[in-house]
Design a protein around this motif. Structure first.
Motif, short mmCIF file in Angstrom:
data_model
loop_
_atom_site.label_atom_id
_atom_site.label_comp_id
_atom_site.label_asym_id
_atom_site.label_seq_id
_atom_site.Cartn_x
_atom_site.Cartn_y
_atom_site.Cartn_z
N ILE A 68 0.82 -1.21 0.00
CA ILE A 68 0.00 0.00 0.00
C ILE A 68 0.86 1.26 0.00
O ILE A 68 0.54 2.24 -0.68
N ILE A 69 1.96 1.23 0.76
CA ILE A 69 2.75 2.47 0.92
C ILE A 69 4.07 2.41 0.14
O ILE A 69 4.97 3.23 0.37
N TYR A 70 4.18 1.48 -0.82
CA TYR A 70 5.46 1.28 -1.49
C TYR A 70 5.95 2.54 -2.19
O TYR A 70 7.14 2.81 -2.26
N HIS A 71 5.00 3.35 -2.73
CA HIS A 71 5.42 4.57 -3.43
C HIS A 71 6.12 5.55 -2.48
O HIS A 71 6.89 6.40 -2.93
N HIS A 72 5.87 5.41 -1.17
CA HIS A 72 6.56 6.27 -0.19
C HIS A 72 7.99 5.80 0.06
O HIS A 72 8.83 6.60 0.47
N VAL A 73 8.23 4.50 -0.12
CA VAL A 73 9.52 3.91 0.28
C VAL A 73 10.26 3.28 -0.90
O VAL A 73 11.19 2.51 -0.71
#
Length: 197
Positions: A30-35
């Motif tokens: 879900i948060i891969y675009h942040h990391v």
């Protein structure tokens, strides 16, 4: 030498470890675009830290059932207490699962983990309810939640029903008594999260 309830709780421990690891992979998706720019080494370190935190939660969930099972094993051997012992875990597990789901969506929205600020919002129930109802993704989570809970509980209850009191005699009983003390110690170390002072 090992009573059935100990095998049951070991199985629950492993299942909860896998289950929470699965949620961490869902969260990463879900948060891969942040990391995306984070190195694999740092991601692996984050997963290790996450496992240590999950281990604290799981040990806390299992401690009371283990104590009830063990006291019943060495004293009363009541079938009804044997069946009741798993319920502290089953009653607290929904809270853990709910916080995991909320944490995923909260991080996606604000790029932060659940904090005291989020929990303080619960002081204003109307505001918190309005936030939930205005975002459809929350409603999807609350629809999925009972299904996830059912599939989590069903095997746990089936395993618990197949774990009647075990009778150990003589040396086996003494050895299990010693092992029980060690396991209680390990559970409390697990709850603390580390052995260092």
């Amino acid at each position: 030498m090992i009573p059935r309830y100990a095998k049951l709780l070991l199985k629950l421990y492993l299942c909860l470890c896998v289950y929470m690891l699965m949620w961490r992979f869902v969260g990463l998706g879900i948060i891969y675009h942040h990391v995306a720019s984070t190195s694999w080494k740092d991601l692996a370190t984050a997963f290790v830290i996450g496992w240590r935190f999950d281990n604290v939660i799981i040990c806390a969930l299992l401690t009371l059932p283990f104590l009830i099972y063990t006291i019943n094993h060495f004293t009363f051997r009541w079938n009804w207490l044997q069946r009741l012992a798993i319920w502290p875990l089953l009653l607290l597990l929904p809270l853990v699962l709910t916080l995991q789901i909320i944490d995923l969506f909260y991080f996606e929205q604000f790029n932060l983990r659940i904090t005291a600020v989020l929990l303080n919002w619960m002081d204003d129930i109307a505001f918190a309810t309005k936030m939930v109802l205005e975002d459809p993704i929350w409603m999807i989570g609350f629809v999925i939640f009972p299904v996830v809970l059912w599939f989590t509980y069903r095997p746990f209850l089936q395993w618990a029903r197949r774990s009647p009191p075990t009778l150990l005699l003589g040396l086996k009983q003494w050895l299990w008594g010693f092992a029980s003390v060690l396991i209680v110690g390990l559970l409390f170390v697990g709850i603390r999260g580390r052995v260092a002072i």
